[in-house]
Design a protein around this motif. Structure first.
Motif, PDB file in Angstrom:
ATOM      1  N   UNK A  73      19.000  23.738  38.431  1.00 20.54           N
ATOM      2  CA  UNK A  73      18.056  23.886  37.323  1.00 20.54           C
ATOM      3  C   UNK A  73      17.261  25.184  37.463  1.00 20.54           C
ATOM      4  N   UNK A  74      16.488  25.490  36.448  1.00 22.67           N
ATOM      5  CA  UNK A  74      15.682  26.706  36.463  1.00 22.67           C
ATOM      6  C   UNK A  74      14.640  26.680  37.574  1.00 22.67           C
ATOM      7  N   UNK A  75      14.256  25.478  37.985  1.00 24.69           N
ATOM      8  CA  UNK A  75      13.274  25.345  39.080  1.00 24.69           C
ATOM      9  C   UNK A  75      13.969  25.235  40.432  1.00 24.69           C
ATOM     10  N   UNK A  76      15.274  25.577  40.478  1.00 27.75           N
ATOM     11  CA  UNK A  76      16.055  25.581  41.706  1.00 27.75           C
ATOM     12  C   UNK A  76      16.115  24.202  42.360  1.00 27.75           C
ATOM     13  N   UNK A  77      16.303  23.190  41.529  1.00 26.18           N
ATOM     14  CA  UNK A  77      16.566  21.841  41.994  1.00 26.18           C
ATOM     15  C   UNK A  77      18.045  21.563  41.734  1.00 26.18           C
ATOM     16  N   UNK A  78      18.741  21.006  42.709  1.00 29.01           N
ATOM     17  CA  UNK A  78      20.164  20.702  42.555  1.00 29.01           C
ATOM     18  C   UNK A  78      20.315  19.271  42.055  1.00 29.01           C
ATOM     19  N   UNK A  79      21.013  19.098  40.951  1.00 30.88           N
ATOM     20  CA  UNK A  79      21.209  17.761  40.389  1.00 30.88           C
ATOM     21  C   UNK A  79      22.692  17.478  40.209  1.00 30.88           C
ATOM     22  N   UNK A  80      23.046  16.188  40.254  1.00 30.97           N
ATOM     23  CA  UNK A  80      24.408  15.744  39.990  1.00 30.97           C
ATOM     24  C   UNK A  80      24.482  15.283  38.534  1.00 30.97           C
ATOM     25  N   UNK A  98      19.734  15.769  44.341  1.00 31.27           N
ATOM     26  CA  UNK A  98      20.186  15.598  45.721  1.00 31.27           C
ATOM     27  C   UNK A  98      18.995  15.827  46.648  1.00 31.27           C
ATOM     28  N   UNK A  99      19.204  15.580  47.925  1.00 33.69           N
ATOM     29  CA  UNK A  99      18.132  15.788  48.915  1.00 33.69           C
ATOM     30  C   UNK A  99      17.980  17.287  49.177  1.00 33.69           C
ATOM     31  N   UNK A 100      16.913  17.877  48.627  1.00 32.10           N
ATOM     32  CA  UNK A 100      16.697  19.313  48.767  1.00 32.10           C
ATOM     33  C   UNK A 100      16.304  19.703  50.192  1.00 32.10           C
ATOM     34  N   UNK A 101      16.002  18.714  51.025  1.00 31.27           N
ATOM     35  CA  UNK A 101      15.620  19.026  52.404  1.00 31.27           C
ATOM     36  C   UNK A 101      16.829  19.167  53.314  1.00 31.27           C
ATOM     37  N   UNK A 102      17.985  18.769  52.836  1.00 22.81           N
ATOM     38  CA  UNK A 102      19.195  18.908  53.647  1.00 22.81           C
ATOM     39  C   UNK A 102      19.607  20.371  53.711  1.00 22.81           C
TER      40      UNK A 102
END
Length: 399
Positions: A114-121, A132-136
């Motif tokens: 996403x534009x906020x640099x969040x990874x989604x499925x 997804x777990x952004x801390x991984x």
């Protein structure tokens, strides 16, 4: 030839639609040079609709091992000897974290940043978008190496992988009953798209849920205030750089340091917004200020929380040196009791691809008075020797 298994190995249905090749392994070399090759990683990844580098890097992260990728020759390697059973278990974990829809557990998903640099499925079955777990550590790698769009060709000239049900099952581009869907899609497809787009509106609140927060306990706040008070007063000692200026009250760097001091519970998102507000997100000295002021005595547990900031801001060798300089001042001057954990700090930054091997090796082998006095510089670099030795040995193993 290897057989096929259900992508979800917890599903016993022999008519389960989504299948993949059984992961194969091959041990090569001996002694310190022993390594595990996954000869059919490309086929497995194609069935999962993911680049083969993703599960390879996931294996390395989970096993604490170096990995190497040669896409041109289709070679995917994990250092060390690892049996197939163990890697298949890790593949199941990868599928659960980065392939299966978080809502319906269907593997027919695409990864979207996403534009906020969040990874989604993005699920093609139920239309939901789940993060997804952004801390991984793999999330960091994915942000820097995003999946290519469907239909585009990668560097090797091969088209990107189709959806999980395609190719392996021979029904690419077909609906549930084998009928091809029209280009415009059905009303259900349109509904799914609308829902998917709407989910983007909630990404900022999702970041908070994902744990982008800092320790706000009284002890942590007290330690942070003490560190920042000492640190801001000496920021001007860093010197060097074409964006350095006098550290007065109007300096954006002093403003940033003061803001961190006054907002000890700020999340990573809030901190980065403040950096943007001051228009210094591209300045290497801003990286130094954050490295020097964001952390407390619990830096090892805090680094994963603030990693997204450094991954966004550290874009050159100069930025990397400023980051290391900030850490040097933080541990060497403000928290000398933390000098002993310098190797762990460097490992966190290195495995997150924030600092590169050449840069950290040069830094660790050349005493400098740029950020601290000579004696402190020697102490910090002396403490970093176990990490530098590990880097050198890992490089020798790969060779």
């Amino acid at each position: 030839m290897a057989g096929f298994v259900n992508i979800r190995r917890d599903v016993d249905d022999k008519f389960y639609r989504y299948r993949m090749p059984v992961l194969l392994t091959k041990i090569e070399g001996k002694g310190n040079g022993i390594k595990t090759v996954v000869p059919n990683m490309s086929d497995v990844a194609r069935a999962l609709s993911r680049p083969p580098t993703y599960p390879t890097k996931f294996f390395g992260s989970e096993l604490g091992a170096q990995t190497s990728v040669d896409e041109k020759n289709d070679r995917y390697i994990v250092n060390g000897a690892h049996d197939a059973t163990r890697l298949r278990e890790l593949l199941d974990a990868f599928i659960d974290k980065f392939v299966l829809c978080g809502s319906c557990k269907n593997p027919e998903t695409d990864l979207i940043i996403t534009k906020t640099e969040l990874i989604v499925r993005d699920c093609k079955a139920c239309g939901e978008r789940t993060s997804v777990d952004m801390r991984h550590r793999l999330s960091t790698y994915i942000l820097k190496n995003p999946p290519k769009k469907k239909g585009k060709k990668n560097k090797g000239g091969h088209a990107e992988a189709p959806s999980p049900s395609a190719e392996v099952n021979g029904n690419a581009g077909a609906g549930e009953n084998g009928e091809a869907e029209g280009e415009g899609g059905s009303d259900d497809e349109m509904t799914r798209r609308i829902k998917a787009e709407a989910s983007d509106l909630h990404t900022e609140s999702q970041l908070v849920v994902e744990g982008w927060s800092a320790d706000t306990s009284p002890d942590a706040v007290k330690a942070r205030v003490a560190a920042v008070s000492a640190g801001i007063a000496g920021l001007g000692l860093a010197g060097g750089g074409d964006d350095d200026s006098e550290e007065d009250a109007d300096s954006p760097y002093t403003q940033l340091g003061n803001w961190v001091k006054e907002n000890p519970g700020a999340s990573a998102v809030e901190v980065f917004k403040k950096v943007q507000e001051l228009s210094i997100e591209k300045k290497h000295k801003a990286v130094q200020v954050l490295a020097q002021t964001l952390f407390t005595g619990e830096i090892i547990t805090e680094i994963p929380i603030y990693l997204p900031i450094f991954q966004k801001m550290v874009t050159s060798e100069k930025h990397q040196k400023s980051l290391l300089g900030g850490i040097e001042r933080f541990a060497g001057l403000e928290h000398p009791e933390l000098i002993a954990v310098i190797p762990k700090i460097l490992m966190e930054l290195y495995q997150a691809d924030v600092v590169e091997e050449d840069v950290v090796t040069f830094w660790g082998t050349h005493v400098s008075k740029k950020f601290v006095d000579k004696e402190t510089s020697k102490k910090v670099r002396k403490a970093s020797e176990p990490f530098l030795k590990w880097l050198a040995e890992a490089e020798d193993d790969e060779e």
